[in-house]
Design a protein around this motif. Structure first.
Motif, short mmCIF file in Angstrom:
data_model
loop_
_atom_site.label_atom_id
_atom_site.label_comp_id
_atom_site.label_asym_id
_atom_site.label_seq_id
_atom_site.Cartn_x
_atom_site.Cartn_y
_atom_site.Cartn_z
N ARG A 201 0.83 -1.20 0.00
CA ARG A 201 0.00 0.00 0.00
C ARG A 201 0.87 1.26 0.00
O ARG A 201 0.58 2.23 -0.71
N ALA A 202 1.95 1.24 0.78
CA ALA A 202 2.86 2.39 0.83
C ALA A 202 3.59 2.56 -0.49
O ALA A 202 3.75 3.68 -0.99
N TYR A 203 4.05 1.45 -1.08
CA TYR A 203 4.69 1.53 -2.39
C TYR A 203 3.71 2.12 -3.42
O TYR A 203 4.08 2.98 -4.23
N GLY A 204 2.46 1.66 -3.36
CA GLY A 204 1.45 2.13 -4.30
C GLY A 204 1.21 3.62 -4.16
O GLY A 204 1.09 4.34 -5.17
N ALA A 205 1.14 4.11 -2.92
CA ALA A 205 0.91 5.54 -2.69
C ALA A 205 2.07 6.36 -3.22
O ALA A 205 1.88 7.42 -3.85
N ALA A 206 3.29 5.90 -2.98
CA ALA A 206 4.47 6.64 -3.44
C ALA A 206 4.51 6.69 -4.97
O ALA A 206 4.79 7.74 -5.56
N ILE A 207 4.21 5.58 -5.61
CA ILE A 207 4.21 5.54 -7.08
C ILE A 207 3.13 6.45 -7.64
O ILE A 207 3.33 7.18 -8.62
N GLN A 208 1.96 6.44 -7.00
CA GLN A 208 0.84 7.25 -7.49
C GLN A 208 1.11 8.74 -7.32
O GLN A 208 0.68 9.56 -8.15
N ASN A 209 1.84 9.12 -6.26
CA ASN A 209 2.03 10.53 -5.95
C ASN A 209 3.35 11.12 -6.44
O ASN A 209 3.61 12.31 -6.23
N PRO A 222 0.41 9.37 2.27
CA PRO A 222 -0.54 10.10 3.11
C PRO A 222 -1.09 9.32 4.31
O PRO A 222 -2.17 9.62 4.79
N PHE A 223 -0.34 8.34 4.78
CA PHE A 223 -0.77 7.58 5.96
C PHE A 223 0.46 7.07 6.68
O PHE A 223 1.57 7.06 6.13
N HIS A 224 0.26 6.63 7.91
CA HIS A 224 1.39 6.19 8.73
C HIS A 224 1.99 4.90 8.18
O HIS A 224 1.29 3.96 7.82
N CYS A 225 3.31 4.88 8.10
CA CYS A 225 4.02 3.64 7.80
C CYS A 225 5.36 3.68 8.53
O CYS A 225 5.81 4.73 8.98
N ALA A 226 5.98 2.53 8.66
CA ALA A 226 7.21 2.42 9.43
C ALA A 226 8.31 3.31 8.87
O ALA A 226 8.44 3.48 7.66
N ASN A 227 9.13 3.88 9.77
CA ASN A 227 10.24 4.72 9.33
C ASN A 227 11.16 3.97 8.37
O ASN A 227 11.61 4.53 7.36
N ALA A 228 11.44 2.72 8.69
CA ALA A 228 12.33 1.93 7.84
C ALA A 228 11.73 1.73 6.45
O ALA A 228 12.46 1.69 5.45
N LEU A 229 10.41 1.61 6.38
CA LEU A 229 9.76 1.43 5.08
C LEU A 229 9.87 2.70 4.23
O LEU A 229 10.07 2.63 3.01
N VAL A 243 15.68 9.80 -11.84
CA VAL A 243 15.76 10.40 -10.50
C VAL A 243 17.19 10.33 -9.98
O VAL A 243 17.80 9.26 -9.95
N HIS A 244 17.72 11.49 -9.57
CA HIS A 244 19.06 11.57 -8.99
C HIS A 244 19.01 11.90 -7.50
O HIS A 244 19.95 11.62 -6.76
N ILE A 245 17.91 12.52 -7.08
CA ILE A 245 17.68 12.83 -5.67
C ILE A 245 16.25 12.43 -5.36
O ILE A 245 15.31 12.84 -6.05
N ALA A 246 16.05 11.60 -4.33
CA ALA A 246 14.71 11.14 -3.95
C ALA A 246 14.34 11.75 -2.60
O ALA A 246 15.12 11.67 -1.64
N ILE A 247 13.17 12.37 -2.54
CA ILE A 247 12.66 12.99 -1.32
C ILE A 247 11.29 12.40 -1.03
O ILE A 247 10.32 12.68 -1.73
N ILE A 248 11.22 11.57 -0.01
CA ILE A 248 9.98 10.89 0.35
C ILE A 248 9.55 11.39 1.72
O ILE A 248 10.37 11.49 2.64
N TYR A 249 8.27 11.69 1.87
CA TYR A 249 7.78 12.10 3.18
C TYR A 249 6.42 11.47 3.42
O TYR A 249 5.62 11.26 2.50
N ALA A 250 6.19 11.14 4.68
CA ALA A 250 4.99 10.40 5.06
C ALA A 250 4.34 11.03 6.28
O ALA A 250 5.02 11.54 7.19
N LYS A 251 3.03 10.97 6.30
CA LYS A 251 2.27 11.48 7.43
C LYS A 251 2.33 10.47 8.56
O LYS A 251 2.00 9.30 8.39
#
Length: 325
Positions: A201-209, A222-229, A243-251
């Motif tokens: 689900r987290a992979y799917g959200a990241a790909i979609q956004n 847009p939802f809680h997931c483990a820091n390691a994930l 992509v040369h720089i990846a910036i991922i952020y999660a609620k």
């Protein structure tokens, strides 16, 4: 540093070994490794952390290698006189809870953002903290069990992304040292059944956004997931050819958690996230991998469109850092 000096400092005290919050495989392996090292020299210590061990791969380490760790809430008897060894972490960093004990020692491989006077300090810019711990066994000719050697080898493999990220000579030398001493069936076991169904689900959200601006990829979960994930997904996004720089952020319940990845030698990821998040939160890390957080109470400061605010801030800082190269 002479590791025996650490033994002398801790002898005849109640000792805890504390990792960063939400410990990952390198933190767990390092804590286990120094615990076993100290035990060989007559010092008993308990492993502790704050947050959760919430990734399946990290939970699996405890069972596979026979590691016992205690959450902060399981330590009601810790006192101000008890001694703490910080491992894969440093005092005053945003990802380390300040426990009641006295932090007398620090063994870490992250850059120093908040200097602190420890009685024993061993902070080296290497790929994995597990490599530093392994060197203690080699330097002092201390016996190491097959399970401990396997855990440290796994920690090195994970934090260096199989020697593709931030690897130094010490990492390869210590992996070679551990190779003939480790139970490799335990390491092999760690590579099976390590993904949970909810991870998809987290992979799917990241790909979609995902949004990409000139080689910088942004993705919001847009939802809680483990820091390691979150960190694993940032590695996944960086693997894209554009992509040369990846910036991922999660609620998350306590705010917005960030994970940053940069291609080798492009720019310093730790400095990037520290500079960008300074008005709202904190961050830091290695040249190629870093993290940070904006606490919940500061998210409103990002304005009505937090995504645009964050993207503009990161892209502006990236341009500034690239001009300085």
């Amino acid at each position: 540093m002479n590791p025996i000096d650490l033994v002398d400092i801790l002898r005849n005290h109640t000792v805890y070994i504390q990792t960063h919050n939400f410990p990952d495989p390198d933190a767990i392996a390092s804590a286990f490794g120094i615990q076993q090292f100290l035990n060989c020299h007559g010092v008993e210590a308990a492993l502790c952390y704050d947050g959760k061990i919430d990734r399946l791969s990290s939970k699996k380490m405890l069972d596979t290698f026979g590691i016992v760790m205690h959450s902060k809430d399981e330590l009601p008897d810790m006192t101000e006189e008890d001694l703490i060894v910080l491992v894969d972490s440093q005092k005053n960093n945003s990802n380390v809870t300040d426990l009641i004990g006295d932090e007398v020692a620090c063994i870490d491989h992250h850059p120093i953002f908040f200097p602190y006077e420890y009685s024993y300090q061993d902070i080296q810019p290497v790929g994995a903290c597990s490599s530093i711990i392994a060197s203690y066994y080699q330097q002092t000719d201390t016996p190491i069990s097959p399970a401990c050697a396997a855990a440290l080898a796994y920690g090195i493999k994970m934090d260096t992304a199989d020697f593709c990220r931030g690897t130094t000579a010490l990492d390869t030398e210590m992996f070679s040292f551990l190779f003939g001493r480790a139970d490799w069936e335990l390491v092999t076991n760690m590579y099976s059944n390590t993904m949970e169904f909810d991870d998809l689900r987290a992979y799917g959200a990241a790909i979609q956004n995902i949004q990409i601006f000139g080689g910088t990829g942004f993705a919001y979960i847009p939802f809680h997931c483990a820091n390691a994930l979150i960190a694993i997904i940032s590695d996944f996004i960086l693997s894209l050819d554009v992509v040369h720089i990846a910036i991922i952020y999660a609620k998350q319940t306590n705010g917005l958690r960030f994970s940053i990845r940069c291609e080798q030698n492009r720019m310093h990821a730790g400095n990037l996230v520290a500079n960008v998040l300074k008005p709202w939160g904190s961050g830091g890390g290695h040249p190629s991998m870093a993290g940070g957080i904006i606490p919940s109470e500061h998210i409103s400061l990002l304005g009505e469109d937090m995504h645009t605010t964050l993207q503009d801030a990161f892209l502006k800082e990236i341009a500034t850092m690239e001009e300085a190269l």
